[in-house]
Design a protein around this motif. Structure first.
Motif, PDB file in Angstrom:
ATOM      1  N   LEU A  11       0.665  -1.342  -0.171  1.00 18.63           N
ATOM      2  CA  LEU A  11      -0.109  -0.042  -0.360  1.00 18.63           C
ATOM      3  C   LEU A  11       0.514   1.682  -0.251  1.00 18.63           C
ATOM      4  O   LEU A  11       0.839   2.197  -0.787  1.00 18.63           O
ATOM      5  N   TRP A  12       2.392   1.317   0.576  1.00 19.54           N
ATOM      6  CA  TRP A  12       3.297   1.902   1.519  1.00 19.54           C
ATOM      7  C   TRP A  12       4.468   1.822  -0.001  1.00 19.54           C
ATOM      8  O   TRP A  12       5.260   1.089   0.078  1.00 19.54           O
ATOM      9  N   ARG A  54       3.533   2.027  -8.263  1.00 14.44           N
ATOM     10  CA  ARG A  54       2.304   2.107  -8.016  1.00 14.44           C
ATOM     11  C   ARG A  54       1.126   0.823  -9.255  1.00 14.44           C
ATOM     12  O   ARG A  54       0.495   0.553  -8.836  1.00 14.44           O
ATOM     13  N   GLY A  57       0.525  -1.400  -6.835  1.00 17.26           N
ATOM     14  CA  GLY A  57      -0.574  -1.309  -6.724  1.00 17.26           C
ATOM     15  C   GLY A  57      -0.695  -0.437  -5.541  1.00 17.26           C
ATOM     16  O   GLY A  57      -2.002   0.065  -4.669  1.00 17.26           O
ATOM     17  N   ALA A  59      -0.648   3.178  -2.952  1.00 17.92           N
ATOM     18  CA  ALA A  59      -1.160   4.462  -3.179  1.00 17.92           C
ATOM     19  C   ALA A  59      -0.675   5.361  -2.614  1.00 17.92           C
ATOM     20  O   ALA A  59      -1.191   5.876  -3.261  1.00 17.92           O
ATOM     21  N   GLN A  60      -0.024   5.407  -1.507  1.00 10.73           N
ATOM     22  CA  GLN A  60       0.540   5.881  -0.689  1.00 10.73           C
ATOM     23  C   GLN A  60       2.215   6.432  -0.716  1.00 10.73           C
ATOM     24  O   GLN A  60       2.798   5.265  -0.651  1.00 10.73           O
ATOM     25  N   GLY A  85      -0.924   9.095  -9.722  1.00 16.40           N
ATOM     26  CA  GLY A  85      -2.073   8.555  -9.125  1.00 16.40           C
ATOM     27  C   GLY A  85      -1.918   8.091  -7.462  1.00 16.40           C
ATOM     28  O   GLY A  85      -2.895   8.468  -6.505  1.00 16.40           O
ATOM     29  N   PHE A  86      -0.494   8.281  -6.675  1.00 19.83           N
ATOM     30  CA  PHE A  86      -0.459   8.058  -5.228  1.00 19.83           C
ATOM     31  C   PHE A  86      -0.987  10.004  -5.346  1.00 19.83           C
ATOM     32  O   PHE A  86      -1.243  11.058  -5.378  1.00 19.83           O
ATOM     33  N   TYR A  87      -1.324   9.534  -3.746  1.00 15.56           N
ATOM     34  CA  TYR A  87      -1.393  10.091  -2.477  1.00 15.56           C
ATOM     35  C   TYR A  87      -0.584  10.416  -2.069  1.00 15.56           C
ATOM     36  O   TYR A  87       0.901   9.796  -1.683  1.00 15.56           O
ATOM     37  N   ASN A  89       3.364  12.276   0.050  1.00 16.52           N
ATOM     38  CA  ASN A  89       2.729  13.029   0.802  1.00 16.52           C
ATOM     39  C   ASN A  89       4.735  13.185   1.087  1.00 16.52           C
ATOM     40  O   ASN A  89       5.910  12.867   0.786  1.00 16.52           O
ATOM     41  N   ASP A 111       0.335  16.406  -2.344  1.00  9.30           N
ATOM     42  CA  ASP A 111      -1.067  16.142  -1.850  1.00  9.30           C
ATOM     43  C   ASP A 111      -0.334  16.685  -0.392  1.00  9.30           C
ATOM     44  O   ASP A 111      -1.630  17.671   0.499  1.00  9.30           O
TER      45      ASP A 111
ATOM     46  N   ARG B  14      -9.496  12.663  -0.998  1.00  8.24           N
ATOM     47  CA  ARG B  14      -9.442  11.885  -2.906  1.00  8.24           C
ATOM     48  C   ARG B  14     -10.048  10.499  -3.067  1.00  8.24           C
ATOM     49  O   ARG B  14      -9.132   9.722  -2.262  1.00  8.24           O
ATOM     50  N   GLN B  16     -10.910   8.192  -5.282  1.00  7.86           N
ATOM     51  CA  GLN B  16     -10.654   6.727  -6.112  1.00  7.86           C
ATOM     52  C   GLN B  16     -11.112   5.325  -6.665  1.00  7.86           C
ATOM     53  O   GLN B  16     -10.703   5.115  -5.267  1.00  7.86           O
ATOM     54  N   GLU B  18      -9.395   2.246  -6.822  1.00  5.66           N
ATOM     55  CA  GLU B  18      -8.295   1.070  -6.595  1.00  5.66           C
ATOM     56  C   GLU B  18      -8.177   0.570  -7.343  1.00  5.66           C
ATOM     57  O   GLU B  18      -8.493  -1.031  -6.912  1.00  5.66           O
ATOM     58  N   ALA B  20      -5.703  -2.109  -7.290  1.00 10.82           N
ATOM     59  CA  ALA B  20      -5.140  -3.418  -6.627  1.00 10.82           C
ATOM     60  C   ALA B  20      -5.862  -3.894  -5.833  1.00 10.82           C
ATOM     61  O   ALA B  20      -6.231  -4.739  -5.311  1.00 10.82           O
ATOM     62  N   GLN B  21      -6.383  -2.181  -5.038  1.00  8.38           N
ATOM     63  CA  GLN B  21      -7.513  -2.675  -4.383  1.00  8.38           C
ATOM     64  C   GLN B  21      -9.341  -3.588  -4.584  1.00  8.38           C
ATOM     65  O   GLN B  21      -9.915  -4.004  -3.763  1.00  8.38           O
ATOM     66  N   LEU B  27      -8.205   8.407  -0.063  1.00  9.44           N
ATOM     67  CA  LEU B  27      -6.537   8.676   0.182  1.00  9.44           C
ATOM     68  C   LEU B  27      -6.640   9.572   1.252  1.00  9.44           C
ATOM     69  O   LEU B  27      -7.404  11.379   0.896  1.00  9.44           O
ATOM     70  N   TYR B  28      -5.933  10.335   2.125  1.00 11.37           N
ATOM     71  CA  TYR B  28      -5.831  11.336   2.951  1.00 11.37           C
ATOM     72  C   TYR B  28      -4.310  10.965   3.519  1.00 11.37           C
ATOM     73  O   TYR B  28      -3.800  10.346   3.560  1.00 11.37           O
ATOM     74  N   GLU B  30      -1.110  10.356   4.707  1.00 12.47           N
ATOM     75  CA  GLU B  30      -0.781   8.671   5.442  1.00 12.47           C
ATOM     76  C   GLU B  30      -1.608   8.140   5.702  1.00 12.47           C
ATOM     77  O   GLU B  30      -1.337   7.207   6.255  1.00 12.47           O
ATOM     78  N   GLY B  31      -2.894   8.211   4.580  1.00 11.83           N
ATOM     79  CA  GLY B  31      -3.504   6.726   5.066  1.00 11.83           C
ATOM     80  C   GLY B  31      -5.007   6.320   3.839  1.00 11.83           C
ATOM     81  O   GLY B  31      -4.981   7.002   2.979  1.00 11.83           O
ATOM     82  N   MET B  32      -6.026   5.182   3.993  1.00 16.00           N
ATOM     83  CA  MET B  32      -6.142   5.129   2.708  1.00 16.00           C
ATOM     84  C   MET B  32      -7.663   3.931   3.772  1.00 16.00           C
ATOM     85  O   MET B  32      -7.727   3.389   4.681  1.00 16.00           O
TER      86      MET B  32
END
Lengths: 375, 89
Positions: A11-12, A54, A57, A59-60, A85-87, A89, A111, B14, B16, B18, B20-21, B27-28, B30-32
């Motif tokens: 995820l990260w 990406r 998969g 996303a962060q 499409g990444f979020y 940080n 973001d 945000r 969107q 995903e 893969a999920q 999304l925010y 550092e979190g989802m």
């Protein structure tokens, strides 16, 4: 037969762009041996890593370091992350940030910017960071971040020299208009482990900080979100580190080493490098990423433990750092027959004189000196 | 909840898809949050233009056989507001 489970997608992605940093914080989680790292990846390498992650998969995305702002190609990487499409940080000390760069990064699609603080007070900040000017600049940059429309996330790493200021820290964050505050008790890896005795708070300090935090939450139910990261040495059970080895987190070091945890670099495993291998084969098939996936690697007391699916045996890096064997239970666990190592560390820290830090600062020269002594 | 009010996805989140999920996510920093189909459907109608009443009307006409859809939507919006996924003009 091995029954390593099929890897779920990461995820990260934590992109540690550089070990260079203008500050010298003694609680840094970077490896003490950072001076031995190879050359930094170039822009093309990082763009490839972003695309591959990406594709897997992720996303962060965290841009971290060291201080990621010293990379001149940060805006290029941010723009690609946004397209993918990444979020994204940016995890920064704020040193090297300017109002213009806050805005140009926003335009590139960043973001979120997390600004880390050492303290709510300039003197303590200077003592810990090694920079007398950093504090005022951080305040200014936190305000610029807010003004540019980013969520404002402030990070304070807590330890015995600032944990008694928890109330003032929350007050400062509130006045700055923070949306999120992380009160992250030091995790003892890298430089922080080297300085453990000088950084570990007492149990009484920790309890007061938790009380202050809870009281603040009650008094401000609609206020900023506060994350209080507990120092695991004081717990009876280990943290579910990274939600399990190579389950959701992928870090890439400045010189391209792929890790399932940013503290894993000095484990005795052959970690693959993104310059030689693509991330998909690293994530799914490398021996290092499969080493502690699932539950088959576990020994007792973890193997038969009913809690193993909750904490995954804790932190592999901590098990290795404290016991010399990464496949042991995390010694924070009171079921571990090596819990005495953690208790001894707590005892040694509480016996330390307060007020006389004797901290060992994170500098390239200090890293070189440590490496020279290891040879 | 005022049905005339206009919800927007909170500026710090945000929405969107995903791959893969296999689901929509928020999304925010550092979190989802992974969203179920109904949550994704409702949030997908949130565009900063339509009111709560507009969204209820639209989803009711698209899913006429679902009992209690209006109150489900309202409940979800209230919960999403508490979690700060939504802000209202």
């Amino acid at each position: 037969m091995s029954s390593i489970p099929e890897a779920s997608p990461p995820l990260w992605l934590l992109a540690e762009l550089t070990y260079r940093c203008p500050l010298q914080c003694p609680y840094c989680s970077n490896p003490v041996e950072m001076a031995a790292a190879g050359e930094e990846l170039d822009t093309e390498d990082w763009l490839r890593v972003l695309r591959q992650a990406r594709g897997l998969g992720a996303a962060q995305l965290g841009f971290s370091g060291g201080e990621p702002l010293v990379r001149q190609d940060l805006e290029v990487l941010v723009a690609e992350a946004s397209t993918l499409g990444f979020y994204s940080n940016l995890i920064t000390s704020g040193v090297g940030l300017t109002g213009d760069r806050v805005r140009s990064l926003r335009e590139a699609g960043l973001d979120h910017i997390q600004v880390s603080f050492q303290s709510s007070e300039p003197e303590v900040s200077a003592l810990l960071s090694g920079s007398p000017k950093a504090f005022a600049h951080k305040l200014e940059m936190a305000q610029a971040v807010k003004a540019a429309g980013y969520p404002m996330v402030l990070n304070f790493v807590l330890h015995r020299h600032n944990i008694d200021q928890t109330e003032q820290i929350l007050q400062l964050a509130h006045e700055l208009g923070a949306d999120y505050v992380e009160l992250a008790n030091t995790q003892y890896h890298g430089w922080a482990l080297l300085n453990r005795e000088q950084l570990m708070p007492t149990r009484e300090q920790l309890q007061r900080a938790e009380q202050v935090t809870n009281a603040w939450r009650e008094a401000h139910p609609d206020g900023m979100r506060i994350y209080f990261v507990v120092p695991d040495y004081f717990e009876d059970r280990p943290k579910p580190c990274m939600n399990g080895w190579a389950q959701m987190f992928l870090a890439v070091t400045p010189d391209g080493v792929a890790l399932p945890c940013h503290s894993a670099r000095n484990l005795p495993l052959e970690f693959p490098n993104v310059q030689q291998q693509d991330l998909e084969s690293i994530w799914r098939h490398s021996d290092a990423f499969n080493a502690y996936r699932g539950f088959d690697w576990m020994r007792e007391p973890c193997r038969s433990c009913p809690e193993k699916e909750r904490d995954f045996g804790g932190c592999r890096c901590q098990a290795f750092a404290l016991t010399g064997d990464a496949a042991q239970a995390d010694p924070v666990c009171t079921k571990s027959n090596q819990r005495s190592l953690v208790d001894a560390a707590l005892g040694a820290a509480s016996a330390q004189e307060s007020g006389a830090p004797g901290l060992r600062y994170r500098t390239l020269q200090a890293s070189k000196d440590i490496l020279a002594r290891q040879v | 909840m005022d049905k005339g009010s206009i919800p927007r996805i909170h500026r710090h989140f945000r929405l969107q898809w995903e791959e893969a999920q296999g689901c929509h996510v928020l999304l925010y920093p550092e979190g989802m949050v992974k969203l179920n189909d109904s949550a994704a459907l409702i949030l997908g109608c949130v565009d900063g233009v339509r009111s709560v009443a507009d969204i209820i009307a639209e989803l009711t006409s698209r899913f006429p056989d679902v009992d209690g859809i209006a109150s489900d939507i309202e409940e979800f919006m209230a919960a999403a507001s508490t979690r700060r996924w939504l802000e209202f003009d």
